[in-house]
Scaffold this motif. Structure first.
Motif, PDB file in Angstrom:
ATOM      1  N   PRO A   1       0.817  -1.224   0.000  1.00 45.04           N
ATOM      2  CA  PRO A   1       0.000   0.000   0.000  1.00 45.04           C
ATOM      3  C   PRO A   1       0.848   1.270   0.000  1.00 45.04           C
ATOM      4  O   PRO A   1       1.890   1.341   0.649  1.00 45.04           O
ATOM      5  CB  PRO A   1      -0.804  -0.113   1.293  1.00 45.04           C
ATOM      6  N   ILE A   2       0.382   2.274  -0.739  1.00 41.88           N
ATOM      7  CA  ILE A   2       0.986   3.608  -0.775  1.00 41.88           C
ATOM      8  C   ILE A   2      -0.168   4.599  -0.724  1.00 41.88           C
ATOM      9  O   ILE A   2      -1.189   4.404  -1.374  1.00 41.88           O
ATOM     10  CB  ILE A   2       1.785   3.836  -2.070  1.00 41.88           C
ATOM     11  N   SER A   3      -0.005   5.685   0.025  1.00 47.46           N
ATOM     12  CA  SER A   3      -1.035   6.710   0.056  1.00 47.46           C
ATOM     13  C   SER A   3      -0.393   8.080   0.201  1.00 47.46           C
ATOM     14  O   SER A   3       0.786   8.206   0.502  1.00 47.46           O
ATOM     15  CB  SER A   3      -2.029   6.459   1.191  1.00 47.46           C
ATOM     16  N   GLY A   4      -1.192   9.113  -0.027  1.00 48.59           N
ATOM     17  CA  GLY A   4      -0.671  10.465   0.090  1.00 48.59           C
ATOM     18  C   GLY A   4      -1.750  11.496  -0.153  1.00 48.59           C
ATOM     19  O   GLY A   4      -2.942  11.175  -0.225  1.00 48.59           O
ATOM     20  N   TYR A   5      -1.314  12.747  -0.283  1.00 52.72           N
ATOM     21  CA  TYR A   5      -2.212  13.879  -0.400  1.00 52.72           C
ATOM     22  C   TYR A   5      -1.793  14.781  -1.547  1.00 52.72           C
ATOM     23  O   TYR A   5      -0.653  14.748  -1.992  1.00 52.72           O
ATOM     24  CB  TYR A   5      -2.213  14.702   0.900  1.00 52.72           C
ATOM     25  N   SER A   6      -2.725  15.636  -1.962  1.00 50.74           N
ATOM     26  CA  SER A   6      -2.407  16.600  -3.005  1.00 50.74           C
ATOM     27  C   SER A   6      -1.333  17.567  -2.507  1.00 50.74           C
ATOM     28  O   SER A   6      -1.207  17.813  -1.312  1.00 50.74           O
ATOM     29  CB  SER A   6      -3.661  17.357  -3.433  1.00 50.74           C
ATOM     30  N   THR A   7      -0.578  18.095  -3.437  1.00 51.17           N
ATOM     31  CA  THR A   7       0.570  18.929  -3.099  1.00 51.17           C
ATOM     32  C   THR A   7       0.182  20.240  -2.446  1.00 51.17           C
ATOM     33  O   THR A   7       0.775  20.666  -1.481  1.00 51.17           O
ATOM     34  CB  THR A   7       1.389  19.228  -4.366  1.00 51.17           C
ATOM     35  N   TYR A   8      -0.791  20.926  -2.994  1.00 50.19           N
ATOM     36  CA  TYR A   8      -1.112  22.255  -2.488  1.00 50.19           C
ATOM     37  C   TYR A   8      -2.389  22.213  -1.713  1.00 50.19           C
ATOM     38  O   TYR A   8      -3.335  21.587  -2.172  1.00 50.19           O
ATOM     39  CB  TYR A   8      -1.262  23.241  -3.646  1.00 50.19           C
ATOM     40  N   PRO A   9      -2.457  22.862  -0.606  1.00 46.08           N
ATOM     41  CA  PRO A   9      -1.485  23.700   0.065  1.00 46.08           C
ATOM     42  C   PRO A   9      -0.811  22.998   1.225  1.00 46.08           C
ATOM     43  O   PRO A   9      -0.378  23.632   2.159  1.00 46.08           O
ATOM     44  CB  PRO A   9      -2.329  24.863   0.552  1.00 46.08           C
ATOM     45  N   LEU A  10      -0.758  21.692   1.184  1.00 49.65           N
ATOM     46  CA  LEU A  10      -0.264  20.941   2.336  1.00 49.65           C
ATOM     47  C   LEU A  10       1.240  20.998   2.525  1.00 49.65           C
ATOM     48  O   LEU A  10       1.719  20.843   3.623  1.00 49.65           O
ATOM     49  CB  LEU A  10      -0.687  19.476   2.206  1.00 49.65           C
ATOM     50  N   GLU A  11       1.991  21.199   1.475  1.00 48.96           N
ATOM     51  CA  GLU A  11       3.442  21.154   1.592  1.00 48.96           C
ATOM     52  C   GLU A  11       4.059  22.499   1.265  1.00 48.96           C
ATOM     53  O   GLU A  11       3.678  23.167   0.316  1.00 48.96           O
ATOM     54  CB  GLU A  11       4.028  20.111   0.634  1.00 48.96           C
ATOM     55  N   LYS A  12       5.025  22.877   2.073  1.00 53.35           N
ATOM     56  CA  LYS A  12       5.820  24.081   1.838  1.00 53.35           C
ATOM     57  C   LYS A  12       7.279  23.678   1.968  1.00 53.35           C
ATOM     58  O   LYS A  12       7.670  23.044   2.942  1.00 53.35           O
ATOM     59  CB  LYS A  12       5.495  25.174   2.862  1.00 53.35           C
TER      60      LYS A  12
END
Length: 176
Positions: A84-95
């Motif tokens: 399994p691999i999961s994650g989130y959309s890039t903006y605005p979560l990462e800076k």
């Protein structure tokens, strides 16, 4: 669907789920993928704490999603299984490579909120965070507060409704 990770197409995946909602600031994804320990690309993809760039396209090469891997956990089994691999959309979560002052300016500009930086924390407000990631349900206040607390900075507000960043002066005598 087509999956692109770190600018390379990845073909051995299954169970892909894209979660989008109109009232959320971030979308999420999960999928199961084949891991070959002898493949250098797989070693990078499945290495813990690597925020790999993920792009998901439909069969007509239309971009549906851009984000980062956040979680991957291996399942141990005598039979080879998909991981399994999961994650989130890039903006605005990462800076990336921004200071608290820069992050604050970016986030508060959407709402027209002004902020003030006390001279006691001015230097710390300009220290760079290599990477910061907000949770998909985390408020801007809690995100900024989390970053400020890492630098021992207190957040409050003043009589003009501005956000204030400061540090208490514990050497000062009490007024009353």
């Amino acid at each position: 669907m087509k999956l692109k990770i770190n600018n390379n197409f990845y073909t051995f995946f299954d169970d892909i789920v894209l979660s989008k909602s109109l009232d959320k600031i971030a979308s999420s994804f999960s999928l199961s993928a084949r891991f070959n320990p002898d493949n250098e690309m797989h070693q990078v993809l499945f290495k813990p704490l690597q925020y790999n760039k993920v792009e998901i396209y439909d069969d007509n090469d239309k971009l549906l999603f851009t984000g980062l891997t956040v979680n991957n956990s291996f399942k141990s089994s005598s039979v080879r299984t998909l991981q399994p691999i999961s994650g989130y959309s890039t903006y605005p979560l990462e800076k990336n490579n921004l200071s608290l002052r820069e992050i604050t300016k970016q986030l508060l500009s959407y709402f027209g909120i002004q902020y003030v930086v006390d001279s006691s924390v001015s230097r710390d407000m300009d220290l760079i965070y290599e990477t910061t990631v907000a949770g998909p349900s985390e408020s801007i206040k809690s995100y900024l507060s989390k970053l400020a607390s890492q630098r021992n900075i207190i957040m409050s507000n003043n009589e003009k409704g501005q956000l204030v960043f400061f540090r208490l002066n514990t050497n000062k005598k009490p007024i009353y």
